[in-house]
Design a protein around this motif. Structure first.
Motif, PDB file in Angstrom:
ATOM      1  N   PHE A 283      21.755  18.076  20.064  1.00  0.00           N
ATOM      2  CA  PHE A 283      20.891  17.029  20.602  1.00  0.00           C
ATOM      3  C   PHE A 283      21.271  16.681  22.042  1.00  0.00           C
ATOM      4  O   PHE A 283      20.400  16.388  22.869  1.00  0.00           O
ATOM      5  CB  PHE A 283      20.979  15.773  19.725  1.00  0.00           C
ATOM      6  CG  PHE A 283      20.479  15.977  18.314  1.00  0.00           C
ATOM      7  CD1 PHE A 283      19.391  16.797  18.069  1.00  0.00           C
ATOM      8  CD2 PHE A 283      21.097  15.355  17.243  1.00  0.00           C
ATOM      9  CE1 PHE A 283      18.923  16.992  16.777  1.00  0.00           C
ATOM     10  CE2 PHE A 283      20.649  15.536  15.955  1.00  0.00           C
ATOM     11  CZ  PHE A 283      19.555  16.361  15.725  1.00  0.00           C
ATOM     12  N   ILE A 284      22.558  16.698  22.346  1.00  0.00           N
ATOM     13  CA  ILE A 284      22.997  16.444  23.723  1.00  0.00           C
ATOM     14  C   ILE A 284      22.462  17.530  24.652  1.00  0.00           C
ATOM     15  O   ILE A 284      21.945  17.249  25.749  1.00  0.00           O
ATOM     16  CB  ILE A 284      24.537  16.387  23.792  1.00  0.00           C
ATOM     17  CG1 ILE A 284      25.057  15.143  23.043  1.00  0.00           C
ATOM     18  CG2 ILE A 284      25.009  16.372  25.248  1.00  0.00           C
ATOM     19  CD1 ILE A 284      26.570  15.066  22.965  1.00  0.00           C
ATOM     20  N   LYS A 285      22.567  18.780  24.204  1.00  0.00           N
ATOM     21  CA  LYS A 285      22.103  19.909  25.023  1.00  0.00           C
ATOM     22  C   LYS A 285      20.602  19.843  25.281  1.00  0.00           C
ATOM     23  O   LYS A 285      20.126  20.215  26.357  1.00  0.00           O
ATOM     24  CB  LYS A 285      22.470  21.223  24.320  1.00  0.00           C
ATOM     25  CG  LYS A 285      22.109  22.458  25.109  1.00  0.00           C
ATOM     26  CD  LYS A 285      22.746  23.707  24.520  1.00  0.00           C
ATOM     27  CE  LYS A 285      22.229  23.956  23.117  1.00  0.00           C
ATOM     28  NZ  LYS A 285      22.762  25.231  22.555  1.00  0.00           N
ATOM     29  N   ASP A 286      19.855  19.338  24.291  1.00  0.00           N
ATOM     30  CA  ASP A 286      18.397  19.302  24.414  1.00  0.00           C
ATOM     31  C   ASP A 286      17.857  17.965  24.911  1.00  0.00           C
ATOM     32  O   ASP A 286      16.640  17.747  24.927  1.00  0.00           O
ATOM     33  CB  ASP A 286      17.755  19.618  23.054  1.00  0.00           C
ATOM     34  CG  ASP A 286      17.974  21.060  22.636  1.00  0.00           C
ATOM     35  OD1 ASP A 286      18.385  21.864  23.494  1.00  0.00           O
ATOM     36  OD2 ASP A 286      17.750  21.383  21.459  1.00  0.00           O
ATOM     37  N   GLY A 287      18.758  17.047  25.283  1.00  0.00           N
ATOM     38  CA  GLY A 287      18.314  15.766  25.810  1.00  0.00           C
ATOM     39  C   GLY A 287      17.674  14.860  24.778  1.00  0.00           C
ATOM     40  O   GLY A 287      16.751  14.096  25.085  1.00  0.00           O
ATOM     41  N   LEU A 288      18.162  14.927  23.538  1.00  0.00           N
ATOM     42  CA  LEU A 288      17.590  14.132  22.445  1.00  0.00           C
ATOM     43  C   LEU A 288      18.543  13.030  21.981  1.00  0.00           C
ATOM     44  O   LEU A 288      18.528  12.635  20.808  1.00  0.00           O
ATOM     45  CB  LEU A 288      17.240  15.051  21.262  1.00  0.00           C
ATOM     46  CG  LEU A 288      16.151  16.097  21.514  1.00  0.00           C
ATOM     47  CD1 LEU A 288      16.014  17.033  20.320  1.00  0.00           C
ATOM     48  CD2 LEU A 288      14.815  15.413  21.803  1.00  0.00           C
ATOM     49  N   ILE A 289      19.358  12.540  22.885  1.00  0.00           N
ATOM     50  CA  ILE A 289      20.347  11.524  22.516  1.00  0.00           C
ATOM     51  C   ILE A 289      19.684  10.234  22.050  1.00  0.00           C
ATOM     52  O   ILE A 289      20.043   9.672  20.999  1.00  0.00           O
ATOM     53  CB  ILE A 289      21.287  11.219  23.696  1.00  0.00           C
ATOM     54  CG1 ILE A 289      22.181  12.415  23.953  1.00  0.00           C
ATOM     55  CG2 ILE A 289      22.168  10.002  23.391  1.00  0.00           C
ATOM     56  CD1 ILE A 289      23.057  12.794  22.772  1.00  0.00           C
ATOM     57  N   LEU A 290      18.718   9.743  22.805  1.00  0.00           N
ATOM     58  CA  LEU A 290      18.049   8.494  22.438  1.00  0.00           C
ATOM     59  C   LEU A 290      17.324   8.621  21.087  1.00  0.00           C
ATOM     60  O   LEU A 290      17.487   7.746  20.220  1.00  0.00           O
ATOM     61  CB  LEU A 290      17.081   8.057  23.536  1.00  0.00           C
ATOM     62  CG  LEU A 290      16.396   6.701  23.326  1.00  0.00           C
ATOM     63  CD1 LEU A 290      17.442   5.597  23.192  1.00  0.00           C
ATOM     64  CD2 LEU A 290      15.432   6.393  24.475  1.00  0.00           C
ATOM     65  N   PRO A 291      16.552   9.702  20.845  1.00  0.00           N
ATOM     66  CA  PRO A 291      15.960   9.861  19.516  1.00  0.00           C
ATOM     67  C   PRO A 291      17.004   9.984  18.408  1.00  0.00           C
ATOM     68  O   PRO A 291      16.791   9.467  17.303  1.00  0.00           O
ATOM     69  CB  PRO A 291      15.138  11.150  19.645  1.00  0.00           C
ATOM     70  CG  PRO A 291      14.828  11.254  21.095  1.00  0.00           C
ATOM     71  CD  PRO A 291      16.026  10.702  21.789  1.00  0.00           C
ATOM     72  N   PHE A 292      18.121  10.648  18.696  1.00  0.00           N
ATOM     73  CA  PHE A 292      19.193  10.786  17.709  1.00  0.00           C
ATOM     74  C   PHE A 292      19.741   9.420  17.295  1.00  0.00           C
ATOM     75  O   PHE A 292      19.862   9.106  16.100  1.00  0.00           O
ATOM     76  CB  PHE A 292      20.322  11.654  18.275  1.00  0.00           C
ATOM     77  CG  PHE A 292      21.659  11.466  17.602  1.00  0.00           C
ATOM     78  CD1 PHE A 292      21.890  11.977  16.335  1.00  0.00           C
ATOM     79  CD2 PHE A 292      22.675  10.750  18.232  1.00  0.00           C
ATOM     80  CE1 PHE A 292      23.122  11.796  15.706  1.00  0.00           C
ATOM     81  CE2 PHE A 292      23.898  10.570  17.611  1.00  0.00           C
ATOM     82  CZ  PHE A 292      24.123  11.085  16.352  1.00  0.00           C
ATOM     83  N   ILE A 293      20.048   8.590  18.281  1.00  0.00           N
ATOM     84  CA  ILE A 293      20.613   7.270  17.995  1.00  0.00           C
ATOM     85  C   ILE A 293      19.570   6.395  17.287  1.00  0.00           C
ATOM     86  O   ILE A 293      19.873   5.722  16.285  1.00  0.00           O
ATOM     87  CB  ILE A 293      21.089   6.597  19.295  1.00  0.00           C
ATOM     88  CG1 ILE A 293      22.261   7.386  19.892  1.00  0.00           C
ATOM     89  CG2 ILE A 293      21.513   5.147  19.029  1.00  0.00           C
ATOM     90  CD1 ILE A 293      22.708   6.896  21.258  1.00  0.00           C
ATOM     91  N   THR A 294      18.346   6.432  17.785  1.00  0.00           N
ATOM     92  CA  THR A 294      17.288   5.580  17.226  1.00  0.00           C
ATOM     93  C   THR A 294      16.999   5.920  15.776  1.00  0.00           C
ATOM     94  O   THR A 294      16.970   5.037  14.907  1.00  0.00           O
ATOM     95  CB  THR A 294      16.005   5.721  18.054  1.00  0.00           C
ATOM     96  OG1 THR A 294      16.288   5.411  19.426  1.00  0.00           O
ATOM     97  CG2 THR A 294      14.933   4.778  17.537  1.00  0.00           C
ATOM     98  N   THR A 295      16.774   7.196  15.480  1.00  0.00           N
ATOM     99  CA  THR A 295      16.433   7.593  14.108  1.00  0.00           C
ATOM    100  C   THR A 295      17.588   7.369  13.145  1.00  0.00           C
ATOM    101  O   THR A 295      17.378   6.952  12.001  1.00  0.00           O
ATOM    102  CB  THR A 295      16.010   9.072  14.064  1.00  0.00           C
ATOM    103  OG1 THR A 295      17.047   9.891  14.639  1.00  0.00           O
ATOM    104  CG2 THR A 295      14.710   9.287  14.818  1.00  0.00           C
ATOM    105  N   SER A 296      18.814   7.629  13.593  1.00  0.00           N
ATOM    106  CA  SER A 296      19.986   7.440  12.722  1.00  0.00           C
ATOM    107  C   SER A 296      20.158   5.971  12.351  1.00  0.00           C
ATOM    108  O   SER A 296      20.350   5.629  11.178  1.00  0.00           O
ATOM    109  CB  SER A 296      21.245   7.954  13.421  1.00  0.00           C
ATOM    110  OG  SER A 296      21.175   9.334  13.674  1.00  0.00           O
ATOM    111  N   VAL A 297      20.092   5.112  13.362  1.00  0.00           N
ATOM    112  CA  VAL A 297      20.284   3.682  13.114  1.00  0.00           C
ATOM    113  C   VAL A 297      19.151   3.121  12.261  1.00  0.00           C
ATOM    114  O   VAL A 297      19.387   2.390  11.285  1.00  0.00           O
ATOM    115  CB  VAL A 297      20.384   2.915  14.453  1.00  0.00           C
ATOM    116  CG1 VAL A 297      20.382   1.412  14.209  1.00  0.00           C
ATOM    117  CG2 VAL A 297      21.651   3.322  15.199  1.00  0.00           C
TER     118      VAL A 297
END
Length: 515
Positions: free
Chosen positions: A370-384
């Protein structure tokens, strides 16, 4: 899409001047290729540059991304979402209605409302599964197609009833179960992760139905369906001869590509920094070793399902098998963890905290991607969001009903130790969250040493691997210690099930005795 649209079908899996397999060659079974072929025609009608031979490689403009996202969403709506609705209807309504009819029970409006509430919550949580949402809509992998086909197979298998008066209907159900799973397996070979539980569950049904009469007939129908479906899908390659089939198989099971892709939270990636597996062992030997270990770790769950088949055992075995393949099999991708999260989500209503914790770790294990693909914000949002909503809904619900939030503890531990075990589980859970938070911050804010450029990635993999081993042991323990065929049953059904070796009529119900 570029390859399948522009080249002859017999060149899709061959290395040619127009098909550089080392760049982004087709490495999925034929049904994926046929799907790509149809998508290629659709893409060409919208914008020919999407599939122009040689020139469309690496195309990532906004128009193309929108097209890909919309196609993923369309197939979600056509296959994955309906399959989820069908399974949940089977688990929450149809099976309950059958049981109430058998026992002449009448349900109150309050019970019906609670049941519908749980159904809608489960539906929401399954569709919100962050691992599937981020991978399919961020990487355009179309995993929801194979997983949706697999869930259609589950729907028909869970619909089976051991009632002599509906033999024809049962036969059709098992035939469709085999058919849809063959489609899933021919779309993504990772559906092999679910193959063992489905095989043993269907075999158990055949054995239970008298293997020397009706059971043998069922086994023949299932086998014929498998052969027919594979024959149709593989016909273009079977017609070309053995070499053509071999070339497809080599692409689908690429032994030469090594033990794992990138950094994966499994056994082999965790051991590689110490043992240097890829350097010290031949790929063929590693493939044999991984195969044996995968089979060994799958045996307890599979044999338990064969000799004590039930709907709950079946769903648990699907999680266990998929997780075992991910942890120990050959040529594993980090994205393959989603294969185990989908059946896990089907049990979120029964093990809410355990399932949400597992989903959180599964999503965290793909953080480097996710870091490599620039999906950090979606990762944090969906997980939380996923874990917060699960906690709020089920914790408040359990407090109202007087049940424990960690439902599996009442099954695994004697009553006098359940509170102690619950405290231990809670402590482990908060330690786990703290570790994930630290590693996430380090990965985003602290540059690793120059001589250890993959430090944070490797630590995330090992940290996730330890958790997955814990979950594998726990899911196995839950399945092997089941006191009855299903999670929650009525007193009448409990008495009935204790007198039968095989019992497919025990139903998942609520407001009853928890085992």
């Amino acid at each position: 899409m570029e390859i399948t649209f522009n080249l002859r079908i017999n060149d899709w899996y061959r290395n040619t001047s127009d098909n550089d397999l080392n760049y982004w060659g087709l490495d999925y079974p034929p049904l994926t290729a046929y799907h790509s072929f149809l998508m290629g025609y659709l893409a060409d009608s919208i914008d020919p540059s999407f599939v122009k031979l040689h020139e469309s490689r690496g195309l990532e403009n906004e128009k193309h991304k929108l097209f890909m996202r919309l196609t993923v969403l369309v197939f979600d709506l056509l296959i994955f979402f309906p399959s989820v609705v069908l399974i949940l209807n089977q688990m929450f309504f149809k099976l309950h209605d059958d049981l109430n009819e058998q026992n002449n029970d009448k349900r109150s409006k309050k019970d019906d409302l609670a049941q519908k509430s749980d159904y809608l919550a489960s539906l929401f949580f399954i569709l919100l599964n962050p691992t599937l949402v981020l991978i399919d809509h961020g990487h355009f992998q179309y995993n929801s197609i194979s997983l949706g086909l697999m869930q259609l197979s589950l729907y028909f298998s869970l619909s089976y009833k051991s009632t002599k008066s509906i033999k024809k209907l049962n036969t059709m159900r098992l035939m469709f179960c085999a058919f849809f799973f063959c489609l899933a397996l021919n779309y993504k070979q990772m559906e092999l992760y679910h193959a063992l539980p489905i095989f043993f569950f269907l075999l158990a049904i055949c054995l239970k139905s008298n293997i020397f009469s009706y059971g043998l007939f069922l086994l023949t129908i299932i086998g014929s369906t498998v052969i027919f479906t594979f024959g149709i899908l593989w016909y273009p390659y079977l017609n070309e001869g053995f070499d053509s089939v071999t070339q497809v198989l080599i692409r689908i099971f690429p032994i030469k590509r090594g033990l794992f892709e990138d950094k994966v939270a499994n056994l082999w990636c965790s051991l590689s920094p110490i043992l240097k597996l890829k350097q010290n062992f031949a790929s063929e030997n590693l493939a044999k070793i991984s195969f044996v270990i995968t089979v060994i770790f799958n045996l307890p769950s599979s044999l338990n399902l064969l000799f004590k088949p039930s709907r709950q055992c079946f769903l648990l075995a699907l999680i266990i098998s998929a997780l075992t393949f991910y942890l120990f099999s050959f040529q594993v991708h980090e994205k393959s963890i989603i294969i185990s999260t989908v059946p896990a989500c089907l049990l979120v209503n029964f093990y809410p905290q355990l399932v949400s914790w597992f989903i959180l770790i599964a999503n965290f294990s793909m953080l480097p991607l996710f870091i490599k693909d620039g999906l950090i914000l979606p990762f944090i949002t969906t997980s939380v969001l996923f874990n917060l909503i699960v906690y709020v809904y089920y914790h408040s619900k359990k407090l109202e009903s007087g049940d424990r939030f960690w439902l599996c503890l009442t099954q695994l531990a004697p009553q006098k130790f359940s509170k102690l075990y619950e405290k231990i589980f809670k402590l482990l859970y908060f330690i786990s969250l703290s570790g994930m938070l630290v590693l996430t911050v380090c990965s985003l804010a602290i540059r690793p040493p120059q001589n250890l450029p993959d430090l944070w990635t490797l630590l995330i993999c090992v940290y996730s691997f330890v958790h997955f081993i814990f979950f594998l042991c726990l899911f196995n323990l839950i399945q092997l210690t089941l006191k009855n065929n299903d999670l929650i049953i009525t007193e009448k059904e409990l008495e009935k099930s204790q007198r039968l070796f095989f019992n497919f009529e025990s139903i998942l119900t609520e407001k009853t005795k928890i085992l």
